[in-house]
Design a protein around this motif. Structure first.
Motif, PDB file in Angstrom:
ATOM      1  N   ASN A  79       0.976  -1.429   0.016  1.00 43.31           N
ATOM      2  CA  ASN A  79       0.111  -0.041   0.056  1.00 43.31           C
ATOM      3  C   ASN A  79       0.723   1.241  -0.164  1.00 43.31           C
ATOM      4  N   PHE A  80       0.424   2.286   0.046  1.00 44.65           N
ATOM      5  CA  PHE A  80       1.283   3.558  -0.029  1.00 44.65           C
ATOM      6  C   PHE A  80       0.474   4.594   1.084  1.00 44.65           C
ATOM      7  N   SER A  81       1.279   5.268   1.627  1.00 45.34           N
ATOM      8  CA  SER A  81       1.068   6.380   2.588  1.00 45.34           C
ATOM      9  C   SER A  81       1.378   7.741   2.372  1.00 45.34           C
ATOM     10  N   THR A  82       0.379   8.549   1.784  1.00 44.97           N
ATOM     11  CA  THR A  82       0.630   9.943   1.179  1.00 44.97           C
ATOM     12  C   THR A  82       1.082  10.792   2.168  1.00 44.97           C
ATOM     13  N   TRP A  83       0.948  10.366   3.630  1.00 42.82           N
ATOM     14  CA  TRP A  83       1.380  11.324   4.688  1.00 42.82           C
ATOM     15  C   TRP A  83       2.810  10.969   4.971  1.00 42.82           C
ATOM     16  N   LYS A  84       3.221   9.925   4.825  1.00 43.47           N
ATOM     17  CA  LYS A  84       4.565   9.434   5.106  1.00 43.47           C
ATOM     18  C   LYS A  84       5.468   9.224   3.929  1.00 43.47           C
ATOM     19  N   GLY A  85       4.818   9.206   2.740  1.00 42.86           N
ATOM     20  CA  GLY A  85       5.499   9.126   1.452  1.00 42.86           C
ATOM     21  C   GLY A  85       6.227   8.087   1.145  1.00 42.86           C
ATOM     22  N   VAL A  86       5.924   6.889   1.685  1.00 39.67           N
ATOM     23  CA  VAL A  86       6.422   5.646   1.443  1.00 39.67           C
ATOM     24  C   VAL A  86       5.623   4.514   1.479  1.00 39.67           C
ATOM     25  N   HIS A  87       5.677   3.308   0.837  1.00 40.93           N
ATOM     26  CA  HIS A  87       4.985   2.202   0.731  1.00 40.93           C
ATOM     27  C   HIS A  87       4.832   1.647   2.306  1.00 40.93           C
ATOM     28  N   GLY A  88       3.960   0.768   2.258  1.00 42.04           N
ATOM     29  CA  GLY A  88       3.693  -0.212   3.424  1.00 42.04           C
ATOM     30  C   GLY A  88       3.164  -1.395   3.109  1.00 42.04           C
ATOM     31  N   ILE A  89       3.182  -2.431   4.048  1.00 45.16           N
ATOM     32  CA  ILE A  89       2.530  -3.691   3.614  1.00 45.16           C
ATOM     33  C   ILE A  89       1.224  -3.682   4.356  1.00 45.16           C
ATOM     34  N   TYR A  90       0.329  -4.165   3.268  1.00 47.91           N
ATOM     35  CA  TYR A  90      -0.957  -4.578   3.864  1.00 47.91           C
ATOM     36  C   TYR A  90      -0.970  -6.065   3.955  1.00 47.91           C
ATOM     37  N   LEU A  91      -1.260  -6.493   4.953  1.00 45.68           N
ATOM     38  CA  LEU A  91      -1.402  -8.059   5.257  1.00 45.68           C
ATOM     39  C   LEU A  91      -2.716  -8.365   5.006  1.00 45.68           C
ATOM     40  N   GLU A  92      -3.134  -9.018   3.969  1.00 44.03           N
ATOM     41  CA  GLU A  92      -4.568  -9.502   3.386  1.00 44.03           C
ATOM     42  C   GLU A  92      -4.822 -10.683   4.248  1.00 44.03           C
ATOM     43  N   ASP A  93      -4.136 -11.837   4.427  1.00 44.39           N
ATOM     44  CA  ASP A  93      -4.242 -13.082   5.085  1.00 44.39           C
ATOM     45  C   ASP A  93      -3.242 -13.419   6.036  1.00 44.39           C
ATOM     46  N   LEU A  94      -3.467 -13.939   7.149  1.00 40.61           N
ATOM     47  CA  LEU A  94      -2.381 -14.558   8.069  1.00 40.61           C
ATOM     48  C   LEU A  94      -3.321 -15.871   8.629  1.00 40.61           C
TER      49      LEU A  94
END
Length: 156
Positions: free
Chosen positions: A69-84
Motif C-alpha cells: 500500500n502507500f501512505s501519502t502522509w509518510k510518502g512511502v510504501h507499506g505492507i497490507y497483510l491480507e491473510d495470515l
C-alpha cells in the motif's frame, strides 16, 4: 521456518485460503481459483506476495499473503497483510509470530512505513496475539467496501 512462496505452493495456498474462510465462517466467500492466485502472485505483473510457514518436518502449517500500500502522509510504501493463517494444530508454536516478524523485517529493510491488517471483531485470540506484539487497533477509521452489484452500478 518461513520462506517465500513459489509457484508450486499455489495449490496449498488455495487450500489455506479456503480453510481461513471456513474459520471466519464465510466459506462461500472464498471464490478465488488456483489460476487467479497464481496470476496474482506469479503472473506477468504480480500484485501480491506470499510467505509459507513450515514445520521442522517440512509440513506447510500456514501462510501470509500481502501486497504493497502507500501512505501519502509518510510518502512511502507499506505492507497490507491480507491473510495470515496458521492451521489449528500448529497454533501456539510461534509460526504466526514468525510470519509477522518476516513481514516486519521486509518493512524495515525496504524502508516501508507501516505493516497493517484487519481482524474480525469477534476474533479475540488473534486480537490478543496482535496486541501482545505491540500492534494497536485503528478504531478511528471505518472500512468501506464496494463489491458485486454496488460496484458494477457505480462503474461508468
Amino acid at each position: 521456518m518461513i520462506r517465500t512462496a513459489t509457484p508450486a505452493d499455489v495449490p496449498v495456498i488455495h487450500a489455506l485460503v479456503r480453510e481461513l474462510a471456513e474459520y471466519e465462517k464465510v466459506p462461500h466467500e472464498a471464490q478465488a481459483t488456483e489460476e487467479q492466485l497464481h496470476d496474482a502472485l506469479f503472473g506477468p505483473c504480480p500484485g501480491a506476495f506470499a510467505h509459507i510457514a513450515e514445520t521442522a518436518e517440512g509440513e506447510v502449517a500456514g501462510f501470509a499473503l500481502w501486497f504493497l500500500n502507500f501512505s501519502t502522509w509518510k510518502g512511502v510504501h507499506g505492507i497490507y497483510l491480507e491473510d495470515l493463517y496458521v492451521r489449528p494444530e500448529h497454533r501456539g508454536t510461534g509460526l504466526g509470530k514468525a510470519l509477522l516478524l518476516e513481514l516486519a523485517r521486509i518493512c524495515v529493510e525496504r524502508g516501508y512505513g507501516r505493516l497493517e491488517w484487519a481482524v474480525l471483531n469477534w476474533n479475540e485470540p488473534s486480537i490478543k496475539f496482535y496486541e501482545s506484539l505491540g500492534a494497536r487497533p485503528q478504531d478511528e477509521w471505518t472500512v468501506y467496501r464496494l463489491t458485486d452489484e454496488a460496484l458494477t452500478t457505480l462503474a461508468p
